[in-house]
Design an enzyme around this catalytic site. Structure first.
Site, PDB file in Angstrom:
ATOM      1  N   LYS A 113       3.706   1.112   0.239  1.00  0.00           N
ATOM      2  CA  LYS A 113       4.130   2.196   1.130  1.00  0.00           C
ATOM      3  C   LYS A 113       4.532   3.432   0.337  1.00  0.00           C
ATOM      4  O   LYS A 113       4.679   3.356  -0.892  1.00  0.00           O
ATOM      5  CB  LYS A 113       5.266   1.723   2.059  1.00  0.00           C
ATOM      6  N   HIS A 144      10.358   7.621  13.913  1.00  0.00           N
ATOM      7  CA  HIS A 144      10.739   8.441  12.768  1.00  0.00           C
ATOM      8  C   HIS A 144      10.043   9.801  12.816  1.00  0.00           C
ATOM      9  O   HIS A 144       8.924   9.908  13.324  1.00  0.00           O
ATOM     10  CB  HIS A 144      10.383   7.714  11.471  1.00  0.00           C
ATOM     11  N   ASP A 179      16.141  -2.596   6.052  1.00  0.00           N
ATOM     12  CA  ASP A 179      14.887  -1.852   6.000  1.00  0.00           C
ATOM     13  C   ASP A 179      13.875  -2.725   5.255  1.00  0.00           C
ATOM     14  O   ASP A 179      13.938  -2.832   4.027  1.00  0.00           O
ATOM     15  CB  ASP A 179      15.156  -0.536   5.250  1.00  0.00           C
ATOM     16  N   ARG A 214       9.212  -0.056  13.663  1.00  0.00           N
ATOM     17  CA  ARG A 214       9.315   1.375  13.301  1.00  0.00           C
ATOM     18  C   ARG A 214       7.939   2.021  13.317  1.00  0.00           C
ATOM     19  O   ARG A 214       7.008   1.525  12.680  1.00  0.00           O
ATOM     20  CB  ARG A 214       9.957   1.483  11.922  1.00  0.00           C
ATOM     21  N   SER A 217      19.227   0.370   3.217  1.00  0.00           N
ATOM     22  CA  SER A 217      18.140   1.340   3.086  1.00  0.00           C
ATOM     23  C   SER A 217      17.219   1.012   1.917  1.00  0.00           C
ATOM     24  O   SER A 217      17.681   0.884   0.768  1.00  0.00           O
ATOM     25  CB  SER A 217      18.762   2.725   2.875  1.00  0.00           C
ATOM     26  N   GLY A 218      15.930   0.946   2.185  1.00  0.00           N
ATOM     27  CA  GLY A 218      14.961   0.718   1.112  1.00  0.00           C
ATOM     28  C   GLY A 218      14.988   1.836   0.085  1.00  0.00           C
ATOM     29  O   GLY A 218      14.981   1.591  -1.128  1.00  0.00           O
ATOM     30  N   LEU A 219      15.039   3.065   0.585  1.00  0.00           N
ATOM     31  CA  LEU A 219      15.080   4.220  -0.319  1.00  0.00           C
ATOM     32  C   LEU A 219      16.315   4.154  -1.216  1.00  0.00           C
ATOM     33  O   LEU A 219      16.235   4.315  -2.441  1.00  0.00           O
ATOM     34  CB  LEU A 219      15.096   5.524   0.494  1.00  0.00           C
ATOM     35  N   GLU A 243       8.078  -1.313   9.432  1.00  0.00           N
ATOM     36  CA  GLU A 243       7.347  -0.075   9.750  1.00  0.00           C
ATOM     37  C   GLU A 243       5.846  -0.318   9.670  1.00  0.00           C
ATOM     38  O   GLU A 243       5.387  -1.155   8.870  1.00  0.00           O
ATOM     39  CB  GLU A 243       7.771   1.039   8.777  1.00  0.00           C
ATOM     40  N   ASN A 271       7.477   6.686   0.755  1.00  0.00           N
ATOM     41  CA  ASN A 271       8.579   7.197   1.560  1.00  0.00           C
ATOM     42  C   ASN A 271       8.067   8.251   2.544  1.00  0.00           C
ATOM     43  O   ASN A 271       7.221   9.072   2.210  1.00  0.00           O
ATOM     44  CB  ASN A 271       9.662   7.793   0.648  1.00  0.00           C
ATOM     45  N   SER A 272       8.625   8.205   3.744  1.00  0.00           N
ATOM     46  CA  SER A 272       8.127   9.048   4.842  1.00  0.00           C
ATOM     47  C   SER A 272       8.231  10.545   4.557  1.00  0.00           C
ATOM     48  O   SER A 272       7.545  11.343   5.200  1.00  0.00           O
ATOM     49  CB  SER A 272       8.915   8.737   6.115  1.00  0.00           C
ATOM     50  N   ASP A 279      10.666  -2.231   4.990  1.00  0.00           N
ATOM     51  CA  ASP A 279       9.401  -1.502   4.787  1.00  0.00           C
ATOM     52  C   ASP A 279       8.344  -2.080   5.739  1.00  0.00           C
ATOM     53  O   ASP A 279       8.638  -2.347   6.886  1.00  0.00           O
ATOM     54  CB  ASP A 279       8.965  -1.571   3.314  1.00  0.00           C
ATOM     55  N   ASP A 285      10.726   4.881  -3.911  1.00  0.00           N
ATOM     56  CA  ASP A 285      10.562   4.201  -2.613  1.00  0.00           C
ATOM     57  C   ASP A 285       9.074   4.124  -2.288  1.00  0.00           C
ATOM     58  O   ASP A 285       8.575   4.769  -1.370  1.00  0.00           O
ATOM     59  CB  ASP A 285      11.332   4.980  -1.537  1.00  0.00           C
TER      60      ASP A 285
HETATM   61  C1  SPV Z   1      15.204   4.307   4.192  1.00  0.00           C
HETATM   62  O1  SPV Z   1      16.409   4.591   4.259  1.00  0.00           O
HETATM   63  O2  SPV Z   1      14.689   3.722   3.243  1.00  0.00           O
HETATM   64  C2  SPV Z   1      14.303   4.693   5.277  1.00  0.00           C
HETATM   65  C3  SPV Z   1      14.545   5.916   5.985  1.00  0.00           C
HETATM   66  O3  SPV Z   1      13.329   4.011   5.486  1.00  0.00           O
HETATM   67  S1  SPV Z   1      13.531   7.117   5.265  1.00  0.00           S
HETATM   68  O4  SPV Z   1      13.894   7.289   3.902  1.00  0.00           O
HETATM   69  O5  SPV Z   1      13.779   8.278   6.082  1.00  0.00           O
HETATM   70  O6  SPV Z   1      12.144   6.716   5.398  1.00  0.00           O
HETATM   71 MG    MG Z   2      12.776   2.879   3.915  1.00  0.00          MG
END
Ligand code: SPV
Ligand code: MG
Length: 286
Positions: free
Chosen positions: A112, A180, A77, A149, A38-40, A106, A114-115, A79, A50
């Site tokens: 970027k 997502h 991930d 994504r 996971s990037g986050l 994505e 975070n979503s 990004d 993130d």
């Molecule tokens: C991550 O885990 O970094 C993701 C999922 O990309 S989210 O944090 O929901 O974007």
């Molecule tokens: Mg991410």
């Protein structure tokens, strides 16, 4: 292996977040069959936000530890690929070298966000992002699973836009689509799946709509669900609690029963083979 996990709509698979070697080993031991780098969570564990503060090479180095710490396939991930088609392709090549099984890209712009943070997420141009996917696919062919994504629902651009992007990304060579959503119910994810009709397998991230039972995803023939950040969040909560108690009590006696023993940790990382006397290095004969 990852292809089987995330590209089969016959069975719902689960990928567990890992952000370092220890979380990867723990997820494997718990029974997961695949990991999400996971990037986050990786950014967070290093104290970054993130928001493209973690560099691509730092990501690759952490992925190296995650891959080396378990036998599980790792979906990374990536990004948006850290730039244009060239950066995305370089990232994918490096991830393949480090043994990743797949990369998710994505359709966001660099840097970027975070979503789940803020409003007004900016989407990449469809053709430009399709070029990023195509460049990655041409470079790594079938050696990495390529997950496209879609952030259209996050950006509030609606279902039609999400579906048309999914078709464009399928045409560009994606192996699966990650859709997502930041809603607390799975309604828009399920509407997407109905409209998409499984042209490619669908991957979801039920972070916000966590109350939905997984039976719903099975019925919808979703291929994989990603538990995207739960080890990182569990660690944060546990670390905070332990730190507060040690500060308050100036003693660790009361927390000892609630934390992993050192023997647990040694066992997890297979110290036993090091501890044996015969584990001394024997050079090969001349
Ligand atoms: C991550 O885990 O970094 C993701 C999922 O990309 S989210 O944090 O929901 O974007
Ligand atoms: Mg991410």
């Amino acid at each position: 292996m990852l292809r089987a996990e995330i590209c089969s709509s016959r069975e719902l698979s689960f990928l567990m977040e890992a952000h370092d070697g220890l979380s990867a080993a723990i997820a494997e031991r718990a029974g997961f069959k695949g990991l999400w780098a996971s990037g986050l969570s990786i950014a967070c564990s290093l104290g970054y936000r993130d928001a493209s503060e973690l560099s691509w090479s730092q990501l690759v180095d952490v992925v190296d530890r995650i891959v080396d710490s378990s036998k599980l396939p790792v979906l990374v991930d990536g990004d948006g690929g850290f730039g244009n088609f060239n950066n995305a392709r370089l990232l994918a090549r490096m991830l393949r070298q480090r043994g990743a099984a797949g990369v998710a890209l994505e359709d966001s712009c660099f840097p970027k966000m975070n979503s789940f943070v803020g409003e007004g997420h900016v989407l990449a141009d469809v053709d430009e992002f399709s070029g990023r996917l195509r460049a990655v696919k041409d470079a790594v062919t079938d050696e990495l699973v390529l997950v496209a994504r879609i952030e259209a629902l996050i950006a509030g651009r609606g279902m039609e836009e999400a579906i048309s992007r999914a078709h464009a990304y399928a045409n560009a060579g994606a192996d699966a689509i990650l859709i997502h959503s930041r809603r607390s119910a799975a309604d828009e994810i399920l509407a997407f799946v109905r409209a998409w009709q499984n042209r490619l397998p669908v991957v979801i991230v039920p972070t916000k709509y966590y109350r939905t039972p997984v039976a719903v995803y099975r019925k919808a023939r979703i291929s994989a669900a990603i538990w995207a950040n739960h080890s990182m969040r569990a660690a944060a909560a546990a670390m905070r609690q332990v730190c507060r108690r040690i500060v308050a009590e100036e003693n660790t006696a009361s927390i000892e029963p609630n934390i992993a023993t050192l023997d647990d940790v040694f066992e997890l990382l297979k110290y036993d083979e090091l501890a044996r006397a015969e584990a001394r290095y024997l050079p090969p004969p001349d």
